[in-house]
Design a protein around this motif. Structure first.
Motif, mmCIF file in Angstrom:
data_model
loop_
_atom_site.group_PDB
_atom_site.id
_atom_site.type_symbol
_atom_site.label_atom_id
_atom_site.label_comp_id
_atom_site.label_asym_id
_atom_site.label_seq_id
_atom_site.Cartn_x
_atom_site.Cartn_y
_atom_site.Cartn_z
ATOM 1 N N UNK A 24 90.279 68.729 33.553
ATOM 2 C CA UNK A 24 89.147 68.013 32.966
ATOM 3 C C UNK A 24 89.394 67.720 31.493
ATOM 4 N N UNK A 25 89.951 68.679 30.777
ATOM 5 C CA UNK A 25 90.246 68.471 29.361
ATOM 6 C C UNK A 25 91.290 67.371 29.185
ATOM 7 N N UNK A 26 92.335 67.391 30.024
ATOM 8 C CA UNK A 26 93.365 66.352 29.937
ATOM 9 C C UNK A 26 92.790 64.982 30.282
ATOM 10 N N UNK A 27 91.968 64.942 31.306
ATOM 11 C CA UNK A 27 91.357 63.678 31.708
ATOM 12 C C UNK A 27 90.434 63.153 30.610
ATOM 13 N N UNK A 28 89.695 64.046 29.991
ATOM 14 C CA UNK A 28 88.790 63.643 28.914
ATOM 15 C C UNK A 28 89.570 63.048 27.748
ATOM 16 N N UNK A 29 90.668 63.706 27.363
ATOM 17 C CA UNK A 29 91.460 63.171 26.248
ATOM 18 C C UNK A 29 92.096 61.838 26.626
ATOM 19 N N UNK A 58 89.547 81.612 43.226
ATOM 20 C CA UNK A 58 88.491 80.758 42.681
ATOM 21 C C UNK A 58 88.554 80.722 41.159
ATOM 22 N N UNK A 59 88.825 81.880 40.541
ATOM 23 C CA UNK A 59 88.948 81.904 39.083
ATOM 24 C C UNK A 59 90.134 81.060 38.624
ATOM 25 N N UNK A 60 91.272 81.171 39.321
ATOM 26 C CA UNK A 60 92.447 80.364 38.966
ATOM 27 C C UNK A 60 92.152 78.883 39.157
ATOM 28 N N UNK A 61 91.471 78.552 40.214
ATOM 29 C CA UNK A 61 91.102 77.160 40.469
ATOM 30 C C UNK A 61 90.172 76.630 39.384
ATOM 31 N N UNK A 62 89.255 77.460 38.931
ATOM 32 C CA UNK A 62 88.332 77.064 37.874
ATOM 33 C C UNK A 62 89.078 76.783 36.577
ATOM 34 N N UNK A 63 90.037 77.647 36.244
ATOM 35 C CA UNK A 63 90.819 77.443 35.018
ATOM 36 C C UNK A 63 91.627 76.150 35.126
ATOM 37 N N UNK A 64 92.262 75.944 36.269
ATOM 38 C CA UNK A 64 93.042 74.723 36.474
ATOM 39 C C UNK A 64 92.161 73.488 36.388
#
Length: 119
Positions: free
Chosen positions: A74-79, A63-69
């Motif tokens: 999300x950051x890439x999509x936002x940019x 779950x932690x790895x999934x959250x980081x991914x």
């Protein structure tokens, strides 16, 4: 032989206490049966419960790895979404300039055709 009010009150109090005691014993017996049944179910599924609890650590890591991914995506999509309006604006500007150039060439071609065929 008469019964006094004191004796009658004592008898009623004793009867209420006996009734409450019997009811309390019945309720406690029922609770004990339910707890024994729950313990039986837990004992029957002890291996499954142990396996599930041992997988919690791995599940939390996943779950932690999934959250980081997900945060990176999300950051890439936002940019990408923020860059999209400027790219659309540039494309529209290029398209407008191309249409203006095409219109200019069409006018020149029209003038040439007019001057050639008008004589």
């Amino acid at each position: 032989m008469y019964i006094s009010l004191y004796d009658l009150g004592l008898f009623i109090l004793f009867a209420v206490l006996v009734t409450c005691g019997i009811y309390l014993i019945a309720v406690l017996r029922r609770v004990l049966c339910m707890l024994n049944q729950a313990q039986g179910i837990l004992n029957a599924h002890q291996g499954d419960i142990g396996k599930t609890v041992s997988m919690f650590q791995e599940t939390l890591i996943n779950i932690n790895a999934l959250t980081v991914t997900l945060q990176e995506a999300t950051a890439q999509t936002t940019s990408a979404v923020r860059a999209l309006p400027s790219e659309i604006t540039e494309t529209v500007e290029d398209l407008r300039e191309s249409f203006e150039t095409f219109a200019l060439y069409a006018r020149i071609a029209g003038e040439v055709v007019k001057s050639v065929f008008s004589k």
